[in-house]
Scaffold this active site. Structure first.
Site, PDB file in Angstrom:
ATOM      1  N   LYS A  80      14.159  -0.560   4.396  1.00  0.00           N
ATOM      2  CA  LYS A  80      15.023  -0.743   3.238  1.00  0.00           C
ATOM      3  C   LYS A  80      14.678   0.219   2.117  1.00  0.00           C
ATOM      4  O   LYS A  80      15.440   0.419   1.197  1.00  0.00           O
ATOM      5  CB  LYS A  80      14.863  -2.178   2.699  1.00  0.00           C
ATOM      6  N   GLU A 101      13.968   9.247   3.928  1.00  0.00           N
ATOM      7  CA  GLU A 101      12.879   8.266   3.829  1.00  0.00           C
ATOM      8  C   GLU A 101      12.406   8.171   2.379  1.00  0.00           C
ATOM      9  O   GLU A 101      12.504   9.124   1.611  1.00  0.00           O
ATOM     10  CB  GLU A 101      11.748   8.714   4.776  1.00  0.00           C
ATOM     11  N   ASP A 102      11.890   7.007   2.023  1.00  0.00           N
ATOM     12  CA  ASP A 102      11.386   6.837   0.655  1.00  0.00           C
ATOM     13  C   ASP A 102      10.047   7.532   0.446  1.00  0.00           C
ATOM     14  O   ASP A 102       9.847   8.261  -0.520  1.00  0.00           O
ATOM     15  CB  ASP A 102      11.278   5.337   0.296  1.00  0.00           C
ATOM     16  N   ASP A 135       3.701   8.452   4.272  1.00  0.00           N
ATOM     17  CA  ASP A 135       2.326   8.044   4.014  1.00  0.00           C
ATOM     18  C   ASP A 135       1.478   8.501   5.204  1.00  0.00           C
ATOM     19  O   ASP A 135       1.165   9.689   5.316  1.00  0.00           O
ATOM     20  CB  ASP A 135       2.314   6.525   3.807  1.00  0.00           C
ATOM     21  N   LYS A 172       2.713  11.560   0.366  1.00  0.00           N
ATOM     22  CA  LYS A 172       1.267  11.406   0.112  1.00  0.00           C
ATOM     23  C   LYS A 172       0.543  12.215   1.178  1.00  0.00           C
ATOM     24  O   LYS A 172       0.035  11.643   2.150  1.00  0.00           O
ATOM     25  CB  LYS A 172       0.856   9.937   0.275  1.00  0.00           C
TER      26      LYS A 172
HETATM   27  P1  IMP Z   1       3.793   5.489   7.161  1.00  0.00           P
HETATM   28  O1  IMP Z   1       4.239   5.067   8.514  1.00  0.00           O
HETATM   29  O2  IMP Z   1       2.335   5.175   6.917  1.00  0.00           O
HETATM   30  O3  IMP Z   1       4.142   6.916   6.808  1.00  0.00           O
HETATM   31  O4  IMP Z   1       4.504   4.520   6.145  1.00  0.00           O
HETATM   32  C1  IMP Z   1       5.733   4.775   5.652  1.00  0.00           C
HETATM   33  C2  IMP Z   1       6.292   3.519   5.031  1.00  0.00           C
HETATM   34  O5  IMP Z   1       5.281   2.744   4.393  1.00  0.00           O
HETATM   35  C3  IMP Z   1       7.248   3.893   3.928  1.00  0.00           C
HETATM   36  O6  IMP Z   1       8.548   4.023   4.426  1.00  0.00           O
HETATM   37  C4  IMP Z   1       7.106   2.735   2.988  1.00  0.00           C
HETATM   38  O7  IMP Z   1       7.988   1.708   3.361  1.00  0.00           O
HETATM   39  C5  IMP Z   1       5.701   2.258   3.162  1.00  0.00           C
HETATM   40  N1  IMP Z   1       4.815   2.800   2.107  1.00  0.00           N
HETATM   41  C6  IMP Z   1       3.833   3.711   2.233  1.00  0.00           C
HETATM   42  N2  IMP Z   1       3.225   3.968   1.064  1.00  0.00           N
HETATM   43  C7  IMP Z   1       3.867   3.201   0.153  1.00  0.00           C
HETATM   44  C8  IMP Z   1       3.725   3.016  -1.278  1.00  0.00           C
HETATM   45  O8  IMP Z   1       2.896   3.628  -1.965  1.00  0.00           O
HETATM   46  N3  IMP Z   1       4.575   2.137  -1.836  1.00  0.00           N
HETATM   47  C9  IMP Z   1       5.523   1.436  -1.143  1.00  0.00           C
HETATM   48  N4  IMP Z   1       5.698   1.583   0.176  1.00  0.00           N
HETATM   49  C10 IMP Z   1       4.867   2.442   0.821  1.00  0.00           C
HETATM   50 MG    MG Z   2      10.100   2.560   4.165  1.00  0.00          MG
END
Ligand code: IMP
Ligand code: MG
Length: 180
Positions: A42, A99-100, A103, A131
């Site tokens: 979302k 994507e938002d 990470d 990040k």
């Molecule tokens: P990844 O799979 O670790 O890259 O995570 C990506 C998802 O984790 C993003 O689409 C967010 O929904 C969530 N996410 C990662 N870091 C943050 C943050 O600092 N705030 C809010 N959501 C985060």
């Molecule tokens: Mg997300």
């Protein structure tokens, strides 16, 4: 809600400028292509709504809802659940994943590989926030709005335990919110 925010990282005005710039770049690069924006729900809902209105070339849109986090702040396992899949067959589309925040990169890596198997013409990534120091897989964004340090940010679609998505800016939460 505002009292839970330690610091504002990107104001509404700054976010608008970032999204305008991304929209201009994408509009240039996708001239004559068959662009489909795929919003990863979302978290990207606010970004998607603003970004698509800054794009001046024709495009289709679709949504995929994935979940990986529960209510914690970290995707440690890389396990991603497809809660809602795309409606449109992506073959012959130039997909841009919206994507938002990138990470660890595990979520998008999974989604990207899943969609590559469906034979789109191309697939690229547009993330509002990145990040980079947290990356656990070899994945980079083709379009990135801004880098943020290793802190948990909320607002403009991003949540903590499903809250704060409706803040119009990106801010960092006070530590006591997620440590107690
Ligand atoms: P990844 O799979 O670790 O890259 O995570 C990506 C998802 O984790 C993003 O689409 C967010 O929904 C969530 N996410 C990662 N870091 C943050 C943050 O600092 N705030 C809010 N959501 C985060
Ligand atoms: Mg997300």
């Amino acid at each position: 809600m505002l009292e839970d925010i330690k610091e504002v990282y990107y104001s509404e005005e700054q976010l608008h400028q970032i999204v305008e710039r991304l929209g201009r770049q994408i509009s240039n690069d996708y001239k004559g292509k068959n662009l489909m924006l795929v919003s990863i729900l979302k978290g990207s809902v606010v970004f998607m709504a603003d970004l698509m209105r800054e794009i001046t070339v024709p495009c289709s849109i679709d949504f995929m809802c994935v979940s990986s986090y529960g209510s914690g702040t970290e995707n440690k396992t890389g396990v991603v659940k497809i809660v809602k899949d795309l409606d449109i067959n992506v073959e012959n589309y130039d997909i841009l994943l919206v994507e938002d925040i990138l990470d660890s990169g595990r979520t998008l890596d999974y989604v990207r590989n899943l969609l590559i198997d469906r034979h789109p013409s191309s697939i690229k990534i547009c993330t509002l926030l990145d990040k980079p120091e947290r990356r656990a897989v070899d994945l980079y964004a083709d379009y990135s709005g801004a880098e943020v340090p290793d802190e948990f940010v909320v607002g403009y679609g991003l949540d903590y335990a499903e809250k704060y998505r409706n803040l119009p800016f990106i801010g960092v939460l006070k530590e006591e919110i997620y440590t107690n």
